[in-house]
Design a protein around this motif. Structure first.
Motif, short mmCIF file in Angstrom:
data_model
loop_
_atom_site.label_atom_id
_atom_site.label_comp_id
_atom_site.label_asym_id
_atom_site.label_seq_id
_atom_site.Cartn_x
_atom_site.Cartn_y
_atom_site.Cartn_z
N GLY A 311 39.11 50.89 32.36
CA GLY A 311 38.48 51.61 33.46
C GLY A 311 37.46 50.79 34.22
N ALA A 312 36.98 49.69 33.63
CA ALA A 312 36.08 48.76 34.32
C ALA A 312 36.94 47.82 35.14
CB ALA A 312 35.22 48.01 33.32
N SER A 313 37.33 48.27 36.33
CA SER A 313 38.44 47.65 37.06
C SER A 313 38.20 46.18 37.40
CB SER A 313 38.74 48.45 38.33
OG SER A 313 37.59 48.53 39.15
N ALA A 314 36.99 45.82 37.81
CA ALA A 314 36.75 44.43 38.20
C ALA A 314 36.92 43.50 37.00
CB ALA A 314 35.35 44.28 38.79
N ALA A 315 36.32 43.86 35.87
CA ALA A 315 36.46 43.06 34.66
C ALA A 315 37.88 43.09 34.13
CB ALA A 315 35.49 43.55 33.59
N HIS A 316 38.56 44.22 34.29
CA HIS A 316 39.93 44.34 33.81
C HIS A 316 40.87 43.41 34.58
CE1 HIS A 316 43.71 46.94 33.00
NE2 HIS A 316 43.50 46.13 31.99
N ALA A 317 40.73 43.39 35.89
CA ALA A 317 41.59 42.51 36.69
C ALA A 317 41.37 41.05 36.31
CB ALA A 317 41.31 42.73 38.18
N GLU A 318 40.11 40.67 36.15
CA GLU A 318 39.82 39.29 35.77
C GLU A 318 40.39 38.97 34.40
OE1 GLU A 318 36.03 36.20 35.27
OE2 GLU A 318 35.71 38.24 36.05
N SER A 319 40.27 39.90 33.46
CA SER A 319 40.80 39.68 32.12
C SER A 319 42.31 39.51 32.13
CB SER A 319 40.40 40.84 31.20
OG SER A 319 39.00 40.87 31.02
N LEU A 320 43.00 40.34 32.90
CA LEU A 320 44.46 40.22 32.98
C LEU A 320 44.87 38.86 33.55
CD1 LEU A 320 45.38 43.80 34.24
CD2 LEU A 320 45.84 42.83 31.97
N LYS A 344 49.61 42.50 38.65
CA LYS A 344 50.24 42.69 39.96
C LYS A 344 50.52 44.16 40.25
CE LYS A 344 52.36 38.11 40.04
NZ LYS A 344 53.62 37.32 39.96
N THR A 345 50.75 44.95 39.20
CA THR A 345 51.02 46.38 39.38
C THR A 345 49.73 47.16 39.63
OG1 THR A 345 52.99 46.29 37.98
CG2 THR A 345 51.96 48.45 38.30
N ASN A 346 48.72 46.90 38.80
CA ASN A 346 47.48 47.68 38.88
C ASN A 346 46.52 47.20 39.96
OD1 ASN A 346 48.55 48.98 36.69
ND2 ASN A 346 47.01 48.31 35.22
N TYR A 347 46.54 45.90 40.23
CA TYR A 347 45.60 45.34 41.19
C TYR A 347 46.34 44.37 42.14
CZ TYR A 347 42.68 46.94 37.32
OH TYR A 347 42.12 47.69 36.31
N PRO A 348 47.33 44.87 42.86
CA PRO A 348 48.20 43.98 43.64
C PRO A 348 47.49 43.22 44.74
CG PRO A 348 48.56 46.28 44.24
CD PRO A 348 47.70 46.29 43.02
N ASN A 349 46.42 43.77 45.27
CA ASN A 349 45.72 43.12 46.37
C ASN A 349 44.43 42.42 45.95
OD1 ASN A 349 47.66 44.16 48.24
ND2 ASN A 349 46.61 46.12 48.19
N SER A 350 44.21 42.33 44.65
CA SER A 350 42.96 41.77 44.17
C SER A 350 42.93 40.25 44.37
CB SER A 350 42.77 42.07 42.68
OG SER A 350 43.74 41.38 41.90
N ASP A 351 41.70 39.73 44.37
CA ASP A 351 41.54 38.27 44.44
C ASP A 351 42.23 37.60 43.25
OD1 ASP A 351 40.01 38.49 46.76
OD2 ASP A 351 38.15 38.72 45.63
N TRP A 352 42.20 38.27 42.10
CA TRP A 352 42.80 37.68 40.90
C TRP A 352 44.32 37.64 40.98
CZ3 TRP A 352 39.69 34.86 38.26
CH2 TRP A 352 38.33 35.18 38.22
N ALA A 353 44.92 38.69 41.55
CA ALA A 353 46.38 38.67 41.76
C ALA A 353 46.74 37.58 42.75
CB ALA A 353 46.87 40.03 42.24
N GLY A 354 45.93 37.43 43.79
CA GLY A 354 46.18 36.37 44.76
C GLY A 354 46.06 35.00 44.14
#
Length: 359
Positions: A311-320, A344-354
């Motif tokens: 649920g901590a989305s910013a940290a979760h995206a970075e961790s993935l 890519k599914t949960n945070y498709p437009n994130s800086d980390w996905a990019g």
């Protein structure tokens, strides 16, 4: 609990005891049902929910009157959540969605609920607007396409409600979004507004954010100095945030053992329910462990975020992102692919996905 009187000794011509008990119980139950509903509630951070009627609120605090106890004031900095008498039934589920990281779903409900929230009263109307802005802010941390909308929503809230118990949380979120967008001068200007908070905790939060801005500018020594200054007096959540920032500065300065020790202390001191802080601490530990070549321990830190604090989305995206790279280095490419797919599914437009797509 309602204390029921004991039946009196049986008298000539009186009703049987069972009948008299039923009458008394029925009257008590009717009184309970007929009592006014005290359906507002305030949940202080780390404390039990306080039910009652919200009677006042400003930038400093919120006042709630329980049914039988004296009115209580909850400092704005300590408010975790608020619910309102008359709010749509979907609001509780929406708050749950937000807490679990389903930000898009929460945003949809909050927006649908806005007219009903406005009908409750000025404080509730503003709170409904804040919830929309807060979720947009959280989305914007992982989605550059959302940042302009989030900044506009948060700025409008602060303009419309400069003396609300949500004013300072909105300013704090605005700083984070502007920083994520690289708008560092704008973030610094917002910090000046946050420094005017009547709450010492939010004043301290502004000082923490100044250290985070220094990190964003790659000024590790300045950041470390800022966080050390905060920690001379800070307590509670602000102190934990400063320690996490301090650890990040230490990591940039290649002082990894110190950073790991600081973050272990944060995890020891932070409540298990505080997903944002705990996730940030695990990410920080992962960064230092990676830098010292301890790949498997680093994976474990990022995995904890994925499993426990998604649920901590910013940290979760970075961790993935890190898991998508590190699993392959220990011979588990299928796990790496799973992490990449989830990112890519949960945070498709994130800086980390990019960053992942860019290789």
């Amino acid at each position: 609990m309602i204390a029921l009187p004991l039946p009196a000794a049986r008298r000539s011509g009186s009703r049987p005891a069972a009948t008299r008990f039923a009458v008394i119980w029925g009257a008590a139950a009717f009184a309970l049902l007929a009592a006014p509903a005290w359906a507002d509630s305030v949940t202080p951070r780390g404390e039990p929910t306080i039910p009652g009627t919200i009677t006042a609120g400003d930038r400093s605090e919120l006042t709630i009157k329980p049914a039988t106890d004296p009115a209580e004031t909850v400092p704005a900095a300590e408010i975790a959540e608020v619910s309102w008498d008359g709010e749509p039934a979907t609001m509780g589920a929406a708050r749950g969605r937000e807490g679990r990281g389903d930000l898009v779903g929460a945003l949809e409900v909050y927006r649908e609920a806005a007219p009903k929230m406005a009908s409750i009263g000025p404080l509730a109307k503003a709170d409904g607007q804040f919830l929309v802005a807060r979720v947009l802010g959280k989305l914007a941390l992982n989605d550059p396409a959302r940042r302009a909308e989030a900044v506009a929503s948060l700025q409008q809230f602060v303009k419309d409600y400069p003396d609300h118990f949500r004013t300072d949380p909105a300013l704090r979120m605005l700083v984070d979004v502007q920083t994520a967008a690289g708008e560092l001068d704008a973030a610094a200007a917002t910090l000046e507004q946050l420094k005017q908070s009547p709450s010492e905790e939010f004043q301290t939060a502004a000082a923490v954010a100044e250290g985070q801005l220094a990190l964003k500018r790659n000024e590790a020594d300045a950041a470390l100095s800022a966080f050390d200054s905060v920690l001379q007096n800070a307590e509670g959540r602000a102190a934990a945030e400063a320690k996490i920032g301090r650890a990040a500065a230490l990591t940039r300065l290649n002082r990894h053992d110190e950073a790991l020790t600081v973050l272990e202390g944060v995890l020891d001191e932070t409540d298990a329910s505080d997903a944002e802080l705990r996730a940030a601490a695990h990410v920080g530990r992962g960064e230092s462990l990676q830098a010292t070549g301890e790949t498997k321990p680093a994976i474990l830190e990022y995995l904890k975020v994925d499993v426990l604090y998604s649920g901590a989305s910013a940290a979760h995206a970075e961790s993935l992102y890190h898991l998508s790279r590190l699993w392959a280095t220990v011979g588990l490419p299928e796990r790496a692919a799973e992490a990449a797919a989830k990112l890519k599914t949960n945070y498709p437009n994130s800086d980390w996905a990019g960053k992942l797509s860019a290789g």
